[in-house]
Design a protein around this motif. Structure first.
Motif, short mmCIF file in Angstrom:
data_model
loop_
_atom_site.label_atom_id
_atom_site.label_comp_id
_atom_site.label_asym_id
_atom_site.label_seq_id
_atom_site.Cartn_x
_atom_site.Cartn_y
_atom_site.Cartn_z
N VAL A 196 7.47 1.50 9.92
CA VAL A 196 6.90 2.71 10.51
C VAL A 196 6.02 3.43 9.49
O VAL A 196 4.92 3.90 9.82
N LEU A 197 6.48 3.50 8.25
CA LEU A 197 5.65 4.11 7.21
C LEU A 197 4.33 3.35 7.05
O LEU A 197 3.26 3.95 6.85
N HIS A 198 4.40 2.04 7.15
CA HIS A 198 3.19 1.22 7.03
C HIS A 198 2.24 1.49 8.21
O HIS A 198 1.02 1.60 8.03
N ALA A 199 2.81 1.65 9.39
CA ALA A 199 2.01 1.86 10.60
C ALA A 199 1.25 3.19 10.57
O ALA A 199 0.19 3.31 11.19
N CYS A 200 1.80 4.18 9.85
CA CYS A 200 1.14 5.49 9.82
C CYS A 200 0.42 5.75 8.50
O CYS A 200 -0.07 6.87 8.28
N GLY A 201 0.33 4.75 7.64
CA GLY A 201 -0.41 4.90 6.40
C GLY A 201 0.37 5.53 5.27
O GLY A 201 -0.19 5.76 4.18
N ALA A 202 1.66 5.80 5.46
CA ALA A 202 2.45 6.45 4.42
C ALA A 202 2.97 5.47 3.38
O ALA A 202 3.26 5.86 2.24
N LEU A 203 3.10 4.19 3.75
CA LEU A 203 3.62 3.21 2.81
C LEU A 203 2.69 3.09 1.60
O LEU A 203 3.15 3.02 0.45
N PRO A 208 3.16 2.17 -2.92
CA PRO A 208 1.98 1.31 -3.04
C PRO A 208 2.31 -0.10 -3.53
O PRO A 208 1.63 -1.06 -3.15
N GLU A 209 3.36 -0.24 -4.34
CA GLU A 209 3.75 -1.57 -4.82
C GLU A 209 4.19 -2.46 -3.67
O GLU A 209 3.94 -3.67 -3.67
N LEU A 210 4.83 -1.86 -2.69
CA LEU A 210 5.30 -2.61 -1.52
C LEU A 210 4.13 -2.89 -0.57
O LEU A 210 3.97 -4.01 -0.07
N ALA A 211 3.30 -1.89 -0.33
CA ALA A 211 2.16 -2.06 0.58
C ALA A 211 1.21 -3.14 0.10
O ALA A 211 0.56 -3.81 0.90
N ALA A 212 1.13 -3.32 -1.24
CA ALA A 212 0.21 -4.31 -1.81
C ALA A 212 0.60 -5.74 -1.46
O ALA A 212 -0.20 -6.66 -1.62
#
Length: 412
Positions: A196-203, A208-212
């Protein structure tokens, strides 16, 4: 003076779930009246009182106004003329904005029961976008109730995206981010929190280490899911199925962060990603001020999880080096967290069969660690061995104990 049960207790009772704690709102009372009735004041920002018998929290109905940045940037007003509806409208989700009167009537001005039935997590009012903490809270509720089919409403996800883009997330203090994250990791579907955090741009803003890891490929033979971030979701899902404790679940979150730093020319292989993962896990842990035990375990899992996967092939000397790194003599409980995280990694793969396969490496390493207890340090001292020579003798004896155990395991 009227008293209402509010929030999670009303929500969960309507869902038929156990109610673990109760919060109450008092309408039409003053602080002096509360104290006159034996309630003890404990609130710092607004009037909250403990019931003299049950010790449950009773808060005076209040309103709030945005006055600064972050989740703490609000001015509260609590008075006897604040209505129940005025108190409920400041809450995050409609399913949390219901109350139950002393007579049992459910007060539902924002249609929380309808959203419960529709399995929707929907904001109460546009004021939702004033508090960045609500991005984390909604994601956590999504992780908690995913098994019931709940999802975030589209318009609420839009507001969460606006919050992520506004820069408000930058004002969240690390301790509060960790508190929400640690609670989310222990929910039934922790991966949903991060999805959910990824879907709304919060991840990208908070992790940022995880989103990468998004879009970083892995060898399909070992990772049928290919995408490293998808592998991360599967591992967190497996960690919950294995009922791992928080320390192990946080380690699962960090175990492959280094794959995002692999040069693209080397894809889909990730040589030496373990060291990079350990370094990035410590960066993340330091930024979020993660408790030391969880931070240390996460770094160790990141650095040594492939050792664990190859445990049956390792030389006894290498197993001993692993045990020394984990400090299993003084911290035997850390080994269990380490093994649990490694098993979640091994079984969190995108193909039927992976999730159910055995992980004999765990029993092998547990047995090898138990074999170390057979080393009689006192007997070595009794032989007159002292100083560095004693340390060498103890280490040699422990490696021999692992060797003997391995031979017994291979040739029962």
């Amino acid at each position: 003076m009227k008293v209402y049960l509010v929030g999670g207790a009303v929500r969960d009772s309507l869902l038929g779930l156990p109610v673990t704690e109760k919060d109450w709102v008092v309408v039409g009372a003053t602080p002096a009246e509360m104290e006159a009735n034996g309630f003890r004041p404990v609130g710092k920002d607004f009037p909250v009182f403990l019931h003299p018998d049950t010790q449950e929290e009773y808060a005076l109905a209040r309103t709030e106004r945005k006055s600064g940045h972050g989740y703490g940037g609000f001015t509260f007003h609590a008075a006897s003329d604040v209505s129940l509806e005025e108190d409920l409208i400041r809450r995050d989700l409609t399913i949390n904005a219901m109350a139950r009167s002393e007579g049992g009537e459910v007060v539902d001005p924002f249609h929380g029961k309808i959203d419960l039935k529709a399995r929707l997590l929907r904001h109460v009012s546009p004021a939702f976008a004033e508090d960045p903490l609500r991005v984390l809270r909604v994601a956590r509720f999504a992780a908690r109730y995913h098994w019931l089919g709940f999802r975030v409403a589209d318009d609420t996800l839009t507001l969460m995206r606006q919050l992520s883009d506004s820069g408000e997330l930058d004002y969240l203090v690390p301790e509060r981010v960790w508190k929400e994250t640690s609670r989310a990791l222990m929910e039934p579907a922790p991966q949903v929190f991060f999805q959910v955090l990824h879907a709304c741009g919060a991840l990208e803003k908070l992790f940022p280490e995880l989103a990468a890891l998004d879009g970083v490929p892995q060898p399909e033979a070992h990772h049928p899911e290919v995408d490293t971030l998808v592998h991360q979701w599967l591992c967190l899902e497996m960690a919950a199925k294995l009922k791992l404790p928080l320390t192990a679940r946080y380690a699962v979150l960090c175990h492959d962060l280094g794959k995002a730093k692999t040069p693209q020319a080397e894809w889909p292989r990730h040589i030496a990603h373990e060291i990079r993962s350990a370094r990035l896990s410590r960066t993340l842990s330091k930024r979020l001020r993660v408790p030391r035990d969880a931070a240390d375990t996460a770094a160790l899992v990141a650095e040594y999880h492939t050792h664990c996967h190859r445990a049956l092939e390792l030389k006894p000397q290498t197993v001993w080096k692993l045990f020394k790194a984990l400090d299993v003599i003084r911290r035997p409980e850390r080994l269990e967290d380490f093994l649990g995280a490694c098993e979640a990694d091994a079984r969190g793969r995108g193909r039927t069969g992976f999730e159910d396969r055995d992980y004999p490496q765990a029993n092998y390493l547990l047995g090898a660690a138990q074999a170390l207890q057979c080393v009689d340090v006192a007997a070595l001292r009794a032989q007159g061995i002292e100083g560095p020579a004693l340390g060498d003798a103890i280490e040699k004896a422990r490696i021999q104990a692992i060797t003997t155990f391995k031979q017994q395991e291979l040739n029962p």
